[in-house]
Enzyme design. Structure first.
Site, short mmCIF file in Angstrom:
data_model
loop_
_atom_site.label_atom_id
_atom_site.label_comp_id
_atom_site.label_asym_id
_atom_site.label_seq_id
_atom_site.Cartn_x
_atom_site.Cartn_y
_atom_site.Cartn_z
N PRO A 1 0.79 -1.25 0.00
CA PRO A 1 0.00 0.00 0.00
C PRO A 1 0.81 1.29 0.00
O PRO A 1 0.83 2.05 0.97
CB PRO A 1 -0.84 -0.13 1.27
CG PRO A 1 0.04 -0.93 2.19
CD PRO A 1 0.76 -1.92 1.30
N CYS A 2 1.45 1.59 -1.12
CA CYS A 2 2.18 2.85 -1.23
C CYS A 2 1.24 4.05 -1.20
O CYS A 2 1.68 5.18 -0.94
CB CYS A 2 3.05 2.87 -2.48
SG CYS A 2 2.20 2.44 -4.00
#
Length: 290
Positions: free
Chosen positions: A256-257
């Site tokens: 989850p950047c």
């Protein structure tokens, strides 16, 4: 067409996202004016009731609640007070979470030698599938999901080329039958099960892989900064290098950047578009609150 959308919930959400994307873009451009629902609805040629129904279908939130979920103030609260997104959101009208869930992911990393080979010997299956955030491009090896990209309508080929440049010597095969079940496990919440974790295969440099492993530790509904990640890696002066590694994350959303924000709390750039980053954060807020 309607029958296909009804029978495929991801396709239906993707169709909704095409309109949601326009609304988010308008909201972003006019954020200083804090537009009301009437203005937002007019900008996308919908009635306020239609816009509200659209957002409820797509994320389980009203447009107002969605806006609250992705505002800069929320990001600042997260950083300043260490609160989960939904705890902060309670103060601005979102319903509290009745259950918490997230992607359950297990992962392994490519060896340095394999990475240097440019993916030589890797067989990668792929296909474009509908998702809540527009057309998605999952890429799968025998060792797990190695890529997840997004495209706007008409931009699929560019997204594919962007991904294949990362591993130029790999062999690519379009394989819808193998990709469809993986897409469902990524985007359908009822398939996020701890006893059946999604396997991810991280292909990058040693430093990139360490950054991406850190991203996997950010819970749904929380955010962190590039500097905080650098600190966790015991490289406090490497925030810029961390930002570059975050930008090269090949398995977006799952790794989850989109949960990384700037030092000031600003929702900084995203490889697949800042509008999509805002959409992901708002969509996740909807899942937590459902």
């Amino acid at each position: 067409m309607l029958d296909r959308l009804v029978s495929n919930p991801l396709a239906a959400q993707g169709a909704d996202y095409a309109l949601v994307r326009r609304a988010i873009r308008f909201i972003s451009e006019e954020s200083r004016e804090q537009p009301g629902i009437e203005a937002i609805a007019d900008a996308v040629s919908l009635t306020p009731a239609e816009l509200t129904a659209l957002f409820r279908r797509w994320a389980g939130l009203t447009p107002k609640a969605f806006l609250q979920a992705v505002t800069l103030d929320h990001a600042k609260r997260l950083l300043d007070e260490g609160l989960p997104l939904l705890d902060a959101a309670l103060e601005t009208g979102l319903s509290g979470p009745s259950r918490l869930h997230d992607l359950f992911v297990t992962h392994e990393a490519i060896s340095p030698g394999e990475y240097k080979s440019g993916g030589e010997g890797l067989e990668i299956d792929y296909d474009f599938v509908p998702s809540p955030f527009g057309p998605a491009l999952p890429m799968l090896t025998a060792r797990g999901l190695c890529g997840l990209a997004f495209a706007d309508e008409g931009g699929e080929q560019a997204a594919f080329e962007d991904m294949t440049r990362r591993w130029p010597r790999a062999t690519y095969r379009r394989f819808p039958e193998r990709i469809a079940p993986i897409a469902a496990r990524i985007f359908e919440q009822d398939q996020w099960r701890p006893e059946r974790p999604l396997r991810v295969f991280l292909i990058g440099t040693d430093f990139e892989v360490r950054v991406w492993e850190t991203l996997l530790g950010i819970p749904m509904g929380r955010a962190t900064t590039y500097g905080a990640i650098a600190g966790r890696l015991q490289k406090p002066s490497a925030a810029r290098a961390v930002g570059a590694a975050v930008g090269r994350n090949p398995v977006s959303f799952v790794v989850p950047c989109h949960r990384v924000v700037g030092k000031s709390g600003a929702l900084t750039g995203y490889h697949w578009g800042l509008t999509r980053k805002r959409a992901m954060l708002g969509w996740e807020a909807g899942q937590l609150g459902s």
